[in-house]
Scaffold this motif. Structure first.
Motif, mmCIF file in Angstrom:
data_model
loop_
_atom_site.group_PDB
_atom_site.id
_atom_site.type_symbol
_atom_site.label_atom_id
_atom_site.label_comp_id
_atom_site.label_asym_id
_atom_site.label_seq_id
_atom_site.Cartn_x
_atom_site.Cartn_y
_atom_site.Cartn_z
ATOM 1 N N CYS A 1 0.863 -1.188 0.000
ATOM 2 C CA CYS A 1 0.000 0.000 0.000
ATOM 3 C C CYS A 1 0.897 1.234 0.000
ATOM 4 O O CYS A 1 1.844 1.316 0.787
ATOM 5 N N LYS A 2 0.620 2.186 -0.891
ATOM 6 C CA LYS A 2 1.438 3.376 -1.043
ATOM 7 C C LYS A 2 0.557 4.610 -0.862
ATOM 8 O O LYS A 2 -0.503 4.721 -1.467
ATOM 9 N N ALA A 3 1.014 5.538 0.017
ATOM 10 C CA ALA A 3 0.291 6.790 0.289
ATOM 11 C C ALA A 3 1.163 7.959 -0.144
ATOM 12 O O ALA A 3 2.335 8.036 0.236
ATOM 13 N N VAL A 4 0.604 8.875 -0.961
ATOM 14 C CA VAL A 4 1.383 9.986 -1.531
ATOM 15 C C VAL A 4 0.570 11.280 -1.377
ATOM 16 O O VAL A 4 -0.642 11.287 -1.637
ATOM 17 N N ASN A 5 1.250 12.351 -0.910
ATOM 18 C CA ASN A 5 0.666 13.705 -0.983
ATOM 19 C C ASN A 5 1.799 14.683 -1.292
ATOM 20 O O ASN A 5 2.944 14.275 -1.576
ATOM 21 N N ASP A 6 1.533 15.984 -1.241
ATOM 22 C CA ASP A 6 2.532 16.992 -1.627
ATOM 23 C C ASP A 6 3.726 17.013 -0.684
ATOM 24 O O ASP A 6 4.799 17.504 -1.055
ATOM 25 N N SER A 7 3.555 16.527 0.545
ATOM 26 C CA SER A 7 4.637 16.591 1.536
ATOM 27 C C SER A 7 5.517 15.347 1.527
ATOM 28 O O SER A 7 6.538 15.322 2.216
ATOM 29 N N GLY A 8 5.140 14.276 0.801
ATOM 30 C CA GLY A 8 5.987 13.082 0.774
ATOM 31 C C GLY A 8 5.165 11.847 0.473
ATOM 32 O O GLY A 8 4.030 11.918 -0.010
ATOM 33 N N GLU A 9 5.746 10.708 0.781
ATOM 34 C CA GLU A 9 5.065 9.447 0.551
ATOM 35 C C GLU A 9 5.552 8.421 1.554
ATOM 36 O O GLU A 9 6.581 8.597 2.222
ATOM 37 N N ASP A 10 4.778 7.302 1.679
ATOM 38 C CA ASP A 10 5.132 6.211 2.579
ATOM 39 C C ASP A 10 4.523 4.938 2.010
ATOM 40 O O ASP A 10 3.465 4.986 1.363
ATOM 41 N N ILE A 11 5.210 3.833 2.225
ATOM 42 C CA ILE A 11 4.712 2.550 1.731
ATOM 43 C C ILE A 11 4.764 1.537 2.853
ATOM 44 O O ILE A 11 5.526 1.687 3.816
ATOM 45 N N ILE A 12 3.924 0.498 2.719
ATOM 46 C CA ILE A 12 3.914 -0.604 3.666
ATOM 47 C C ILE A 12 3.454 -1.846 2.928
ATOM 48 O O ILE A 12 2.692 -1.750 1.957
ATOM 49 N N GLU A 13 3.946 -3.021 3.325
ATOM 50 C CA GLU A 13 3.620 -4.234 2.598
ATOM 51 C C GLU A 13 3.472 -5.412 3.543
ATOM 52 O O GLU A 13 3.900 -5.360 4.717
ATOM 53 N N CYS A 14 2.874 -6.491 3.042
ATOM 54 C CA CYS A 14 2.689 -7.719 3.803
ATOM 55 C C CYS A 14 2.592 -8.881 2.819
ATOM 56 O O CYS A 14 2.493 -8.681 1.603
ATOM 57 N N LYS A 15 2.603 -10.091 3.359
ATOM 58 C CA LYS A 15 2.492 -11.297 2.549
ATOM 59 C C LYS A 15 1.143 -11.935 2.785
ATOM 60 O O LYS A 15 0.650 -11.988 3.917
ATOM 61 N N LEU A 16 0.550 -12.449 1.695
ATOM 62 C CA LEU A 16 -0.718 -13.154 1.777
ATOM 63 C C LEU A 16 -0.526 -14.560 1.231
ATOM 64 O O LEU A 16 -0.035 -14.729 0.110
ATOM 65 N N GLU A 17 -0.898 -15.560 2.041
ATOM 66 C CA GLU A 17 -0.811 -16.965 1.627
ATOM 67 C C GLU A 17 -2.232 -17.497 1.487
ATOM 68 O O GLU A 17 -3.045 -17.367 2.404
ATOM 69 N N VAL A 18 -2.523 -18.097 0.337
ATOM 70 C CA VAL A 18 -3.849 -18.656 0.080
ATOM 71 C C VAL A 18 -3.712 -20.175 0.047
ATOM 72 O O VAL A 18 -2.993 -20.724 -0.790
ATOM 73 N N ARG A 19 -4.431 -20.855 1.029
ATOM 74 C CA ARG A 19 -4.347 -22.317 1.115
ATOM 75 C C ARG A 19 -5.568 -22.951 0.467
ATOM 76 O O ARG A 19 -6.682 -22.403 0.529
ATOM 77 N N CYS A 20 -5.340 -24.111 -0.129
ATOM 78 C CA CYS A 20 -6.445 -24.856 -0.721
ATOM 79 C C CYS A 20 -7.253 -25.533 0.377
ATOM 80 O O CYS A 20 -6.731 -25.859 1.448
ATOM 81 N N LYS A 21 -8.555 -25.754 0.072
ATOM 82 C CA LYS A 21 -9.387 -26.482 1.027
ATOM 83 C C LYS A 21 -8.878 -27.917 1.134
ATOM 84 O O LYS A 21 -8.525 -28.544 0.146
ATOM 85 N N TYR A 22 -8.843 -28.407 2.387
ATOM 86 C CA TYR A 22 -8.367 -29.774 2.583
ATOM 87 C C TYR A 22 -9.493 -30.749 2.305
ATOM 88 O O TYR A 22 -10.580 -30.625 2.883
ATOM 89 N N MET A 23 -9.263 -31.707 1.407
ATOM 90 C CA MET A 23 -10.284 -32.667 1.002
ATOM 91 C C MET A 23 -9.822 -34.061 1.403
ATOM 92 O O MET A 23 -9.016 -34.695 0.712
ATOM 93 N N PRO A 24 -10.286 -34.554 2.593
ATOM 94 C CA PRO A 24 -9.823 -35.891 3.031
ATOM 95 C C PRO A 24 -10.382 -36.994 2.145
ATOM 96 O O PRO A 24 -11.507 -36.913 1.651
ATOM 97 N N LEU A 25 -9.533 -38.028 1.902
ATOM 98 C CA LEU A 25 -9.922 -39.194 1.098
ATOM 99 C C LEU A 25 -10.175 -40.361 2.028
ATOM 100 O O LEU A 25 -9.533 -40.492 3.068
ATOM 101 N N THR A 26 -11.118 -41.216 1.669
ATOM 102 C CA THR A 26 -11.422 -42.404 2.482
ATOM 103 C C THR A 26 -11.059 -43.648 1.670
ATOM 104 O O THR A 26 -11.244 -43.717 0.462
ATOM 105 N N LYS A 27 -10.503 -44.653 2.363
ATOM 106 C CA LYS A 27 -10.136 -45.918 1.730
ATOM 107 C C LYS A 27 -10.939 -47.041 2.376
ATOM 108 O O LYS A 27 -11.188 -47.035 3.566
ATOM 109 N N LYS A 28 -11.301 -47.947 1.541
ATOM 110 C CA LYS A 28 -12.035 -49.104 2.037
ATOM 111 C C LYS A 28 -11.054 -50.166 2.498
ATOM 112 O O LYS A 28 -10.135 -50.525 1.780
ATOM 113 N N ALA A 29 -11.282 -50.603 3.744
ATOM 114 C CA ALA A 29 -10.366 -51.616 4.296
ATOM 115 C C ALA A 29 -10.561 -52.924 3.570
ATOM 116 O O ALA A 29 -11.682 -53.348 3.305
ATOM 117 N N THR A 30 -9.459 -53.585 3.229
ATOM 118 C CA THR A 30 -9.521 -54.853 2.491
ATOM 119 C C THR A 30 -8.798 -55.905 3.277
ATOM 120 O O THR A 30 -7.917 -55.610 4.091
#
Length: 1098
Positions: free
Chosen positions: A1069-1098
């Motif tokens: 994110c960057k903020a700018v006006n006539d007197s100057g500017e400032d920036i700040i940042e972060c990291k975003l991690e996007v995880r997939c939905k966990y889909m459990p699998l079932t196995k039939k016992a043999t």
């Protein structure tokens, strides 16, 4: 063919409920969030005619019982110029209440509150049926506040209050609203209809209320669904007779009091009999004086002071004298509890333990936990546990399952916080301690080293057969940690209270519980002891704890899977035992010194001090001497009446309370010996006899004078003053007579001829002998009369003379032979060239023909015969006219007014300045006119000046002698400008408020789940308002539809709609006006939905 088993949850987005106009009915509760209602339409004008009340009395209705009367306390600051009056209105009509406040003496606009019932603030209830208006008249400087009730409903009836405050000033007024012909539909404001289908009682409620005590009114109203209790009570007053005027109380308690938590409040009544004993009760239980509850008795006024008020003090208080009583209600306001640290989202595996933790602003605050809008409680299965640690509150969930997924919320009376719990399934690891064994048609599942986390549902399904479930036994467990205690913790219980030990336990099957103390097993057969076991709890109760109940209690739980034991240390604390009867060490004229021993038993808590009381012997009323505990065991009691017998008693105080009083001390009488006899002198003398005479003591006291004792000794004994004080000379002094004499003159016979003797006289009363009349000065036979100065009464105060006046002081004295007279001024001998001194046999004269300022001072005269002397002092103050004031300035000129300021004169004439005289003169004529006389300040405003004239000013100083000889003239003149002249305001340099952008709250890196909206927030400040640009991986995303940007009061928010793994990265994110500017940042991690699998016992 393979199958996949999964779980799908649909989460509804939270919709902010629109604000609704709420009825001012105090009995209606706030609607729950999960029951949203449509907001009422905007207020519209009503054609119903406005009506106003005709009753002007703002006090509580006479027919209401004291416990239900509205708060009629009024602060006497008098802010109201017109108070709202009580009124009546028919259903569907309009009514307006008006309050006016004078703003002449107020520095800023006052704040006003309209309140219904006890605490309901109507500011947030404005809507279709309620409107609040205000306006200000600049000519009359009056603020007008109006409350409009439109289309009144039956439930609008009740008691209202208007409060106005401005800085340290406060005023309030109570008024009532009566709605006639109630019974129609309540409309939008009647939320009580949502709770009860009908408010009409099927029985004769009037008869029930008429025969019921006031304390049962609210219970009856709740039982029969009455929502307008106050209106019914007001009508009920017409059925009751007027109460007789109280014969015991001149002034009763107010109907209600309000105090904030932690503050102090004082309740006051005025009784008809000053000696009457009153009792204070709280909810019907008598209150005893402690460190928090203090009783005071001043004349015919009785006070109850409650220190450090808590929520437990919110109750009904009663003051009784015999059969008569007065009742009031005390309301303790609790400050809102804020959530300082919010809950955090959590994702765990099935079977794990979860802890949600938050932090609030106050220790011991009550919080409520909810899951998906349903309140959580400590159930029998012990699924949920609640833990408190100071300001921290923890929700513990054991062995979470898929059913525990959802949104959890913690609520206080000042805020709330949300968090989400997600639970994932747990795979069975066949390569560790779990394995299958197949033998022909026998299939076995073996688990080595079974642990609690292995508990769960195991299913084996062969073709054509039903499933088989396997369960594990749970050994018993005592959970003291969930109560915020450990095995080393000690439970304190006050003697007389109920001891209840509620211990959480778990175990499958349900364990048996045994309570023991030492070697003794405790059962219900022990009388006061009650033992109870429920699913998940074992409860041990002792009714009315006593000192012998103190000790270590053990609880033992057993089932086939095992056994668990825990010890609980219980300590019984009580008020201390009363001290022994106090001892009177000594007495004085109006005081005594009392001493006592500490109590034998301190009640289990250290004694923090003592409270003392005294009373006259023939009285029954004890008076408290100290309100704060006194830590020592020796106390000096003062302000007693001399000659009156008294008794003393002592209370011991610890943290629990105040002990019973000690036994009364032995009666004693404050009395002091008389002062020494005065004027002891020789009247006649012979070779073996001497005639002595003296005057009675100046102070005799309340005890009668029994007589005088005359003693003598030889001069060679060398009696000193130290020996007199230490009474070490008693063997040297010889009584002249075997008994006391009542005369003030005696003849002492059979004295040795040629000896020089010393004599003294002492006065005797019941307290003993006084100090000797002349215990050090030698009375020889050659001294016929002791030197004594008789200072005139007018010279005992400061003698004030004006400069130039004559001073003539005549001071008589006595003494034979003629004493030597010495005058000094400020401890220095007088200069005979300035002061004339003339002495005679009976007096001395100090004469100053023409006094001057330097003659002021302290003059001291001394008369002496050998080593016997007497002194007297006279203070003389010579005063003169003051000097002129200094630095007279014209501070400001506006309209027809001029502001002046000056400084006091350097020379005040040796006395205080009593005032100033201010004069003005037109510069054309220079004729002086007096504006102010005897003006005490050093600044003033001269008004009513003539336009177009120029004025000069002067000031005289004044003291007790008169005006200063010379005035102080103003250096500058003041010109009163004519109208039409344009005022040129001064120019000021405009301040530069610009500021470069700066982020005050950073972006926080986050990890989110794909498919759910995510937000990134930060805050920035800067002047002028900076331009905000968002970047993802240094690429501008301002115009992309997937993102939405918000900015509200410097708070910046980026919303990412249903992110996918591609949306992860670094956001800036960057903020700018006539007197100057400032920036700040972060990291975003996007995880997939966990889909459990079932196995039939043999």
């Amino acid at each position: 063919m393979s199958k996949v088993k999964f779980e799908l949850k649909i989460k509804e987005s939270e919709v902010k409920e629109p604000e609704k106009a709420v009825s001012p009915d105090p009995a209606v509760a706030e609607p729950k969030p999960e029951e949203p209602k449509e907001a009422p339409p905007a207020p519209t004008g009503s054609s119903a005619p406005d009506t106003s009340g005709t009753v002007s009395d703002c006090s509580a209705p006479e027919g209401l019982p004291e416990s239900h009367r509205p708060d009629t306390r009024q602060d006497l600051t008098g802010l109201f110029t017109e108070k709202p009056q009580s009124g009546e209105v028919n259903v569907g009509e309009n009514i307006t209440f008006v309050a006016r406040v004078c703003g002449e003496s107020l520095l800023k606009k006052p704040s006003v509150k309209w309140i219904k019932g006890k605490w309901m603030d109507l500011a947030s209830k404005s809507g279709k049926h309620l409107q609040l208006k205000e306006h200000y008249d600049r000519n009359s400087k009056v603020y007008t506040f109006e409350m409009h009730i439109i289309a009144a409903k039956a439930n609008f009836a009740g008691a209202y209050r208007c409060e106005v405050s401005s800085r340290d000033k406060f005023d309030s007024c109570n008024f009532d609203l009566v709605v006639h012909d109630a019974g129609e539909d309540s409309g939008e404001l009647d939320f009580s209809a949502l709770l009860k289908k009908s408010t009409e009682p099927e029985v004769d409620v009037w008869e029930i209320l008429q025969n019921a005590p006031p304390s049962e009114y609210e219970k009856i109203a709740f039982q029969y669904g009455i929502t307008d209790l106050r209106g019914m009570l007001k009508r009920l007053k017409k059925m009751k007779k007027e109460e007789k005027k109280s014969a015991a109380f001149l002034r009763k308690l107010d109907p209600a009091y309000q105090v904030e938590k932690g503050h102090k409040i004082k309740l006051q009544v005025e009784v008809a009999n000053p000696d009457a004993e009153v009792k204070w009760l709280k909810n019907g239980q008598e209150i005893h004086p402690t460190g928090r509850y203090i009783f005071e008795s001043v004349g015919n006024k009785r006070f109850l002071t409650i220190n450090n008020c808590t929520l437990a003090d919110d109750a009904a208080y009663t003051c009784t004298i015999g059969e008569e009583k007065t009742v009031t209600e005390l309301f303790v306001k609790e400050p809102p509890v804020l959530i300082v640290r919010n809950l955090e989202d959590q994702m765990v595996m099935k079977g794990e333990r979860v802890e949600f933790e938050c932090e609030v602003s106050e220790e011991g605050a009550q919080v409520k936990w909810e899951k998906d809008g349903v309140e959580l409680t400590r159930d029998e299965s012990f699924k949920y546990r609640f833990k408190k640690d100071g300001c921290k509150h923890v929700l513990i969930i054991n062995d979470v399952t898929k059913e525990d997924c959802g949104h959890y919320r913690v609520k206080t009376n000042g805020g709330q916080s949300f968090a989400e719990l997600m639970v994932q399934g747990k795979y069975l690891n066949l390569q560790t301690s779990v394995y299958f064994l197949f033998t022909f048609r026998i299939h076995k599942l073996t688990i080595d080293d079974v642990k609690p986390e292995d508990e769960g549902d195991y299913t084996f399904v062969p073709e054509g057969y039903k499933c088989v479930n396997i369960f594990f036994k749970d050994p018993p467990k005592i959970h003291l940690d969930c109560m915020g205690r450990t095995a080393e913790s000690t439970i304190l219980v006050v003697a007389g209270n109920k001891l209840r030990l509620d211990v959480p336990i778990t175990g499958d099957p349900a364990p048996t519980v045994v309570w023991t103390k030492g070697e003794k097993v405790l059962t219900d057969s022990d009388g006061r002891v009650h033992v109870e076991s429920t699913k998940g709890h074992c409860i041990f109760t002792i009714e009315g704890a006593e000192r012998q109940d103190e000790g270590v209690y053990s609880v033992i739980v057993r089932n086939p899977a095992g056994e668990d034991t825990a010890d609980i240390n219980v300590k019984v604390v009580d008020v201390p035992d009363p001290p022994e009867a106090p001892r009177i060490l000594s007495v004085g004229e109006d005081s005594c010194v009392v001493q006592w021993d500490p109590p034998l038993f301190d009640g289990g808590q250290p004694v923090i001090g003592y409270v003392l009381e005294r009373k006259k012997k023939k009285s029954y009323r004890w008076m408290r001497l100290n309100f704060d505990p006194f830590k020592e065991t020796t106390y000096e009691a003062k302000r007693m009446i001399e000659g009156v017998p008294y008794e003393m008693r002592v209370y011991a105080v610890n943290a629990i309370g105040m002990s019973r009083p000690s036994a009364a001390s032995q009666p004693f009488v404050p009395v002091a010996p008389t002062s020494e006899p005065t004027g002891l002198c020789v009247d006649d003398i012979s070779d073996t006899t001497i005639s002595l005479k003296w005057r009675p003591p100046e102070r005799i006291g309340s005890a009668e004078l029994e007589g005088y004792g005359v003693e003598y000794c030889k001069e060679g004994c060398n009696i000193t003053e130290e020996m007199i004080l230490q009474k070490s000379f008693s063997d040297e002094w010889i009584p002249a007579f075997p008994s006391l004499t009542e005369s003030t003159s005696v003849i002492v016979c059979d004295l040795p001829t040629g000896e020089k003797m010393q004599f003294r006289v002492r006065a005797y009363n019941m307290a003993g002998p006084s100090l000797p009349g002349h215990h050090v000065n030698h009375l020889h036979f050659v001294i016929a009369e002791r030197p004594k100065i008789w200072l005139p009464r007018n010279l005992r105060q400061t003698l004030i003379k004006k400069v130039g006046e004559t001073i003539n002081l005549v001071i008589p004295f006595q003494g034979k032979p003629r004493p030597q007279v010495t005058w000094t001024k400020n401890d220095e001998l007088l200069d005979p060239r300035q002061v004339s001194i003339r002495n005679s046999d009976t007096d001395t004269i100090l004469f100053i023909r023409k006094s001057e300022r330097k003659d002021s001072g302290k003059y001291e005269v001394q008369v002496q015969i050998e080593n016997v002397q007497d002194r007297a002092s006279v203070n003389i103050q010579i005063v003169d006219l003051p000097g002129p004031p200094q630095n007279l300035k014209v501070i400001d000129v506006w309209g027809f007014n001029v502001a002046l300021e000056w400084k006091p004169p350097k020379d005040n004439g040796n006395c205080d300045i009593t005032g100033y005289t201010i004069q003005k003169a037109d510069k054309k004529t220079m004729d002086w006119y007096t504006v102010y006389e005897q003006y005490r300040r050093t600044n003033c405003v001269v008004s009513d000046l003539i336009m177009g004239n120029e004025y000069m000013f002067r000031v005289y100083a004044m003291n007790m002698v008169g005006l200063s000889p010379e005035p102080c003239l103003s250096k500058d003149s003041a010109y009163i400008q004519k109208t039409g002249i344009v005022y040129k305001p001064p120019s000021y340099k405009e301040h530069d408020f610009s500021e470069a952008p700066k982020f005050t709250h950073p972006l926080v890196s986050r990890s989110v789940i794909a498919g759910y909206n995510a937000t990134l927030s930060c805050s920035v400040r800067g002047i002028p308002k900076p331009k905000i640009t968002w970047y993802k991986n240094k690429m501008d995303i301002t115009n992309e539809a997937k993102y939405r940007m918000f900015s509200n009061q410097g708070v910046l928010t980026l919303e990412i709609r249903k992110p996918c793994p591609f949306d992860g990265g670094v956001y800036m994110c960057k903020a700018v006006n006539d007197s100057g500017e400032d920036i700040i940042e972060c990291k975003l991690e996007v995880r997939c939905k966990y889909m459990p699998l079932t196995k039939k016992a043999t």
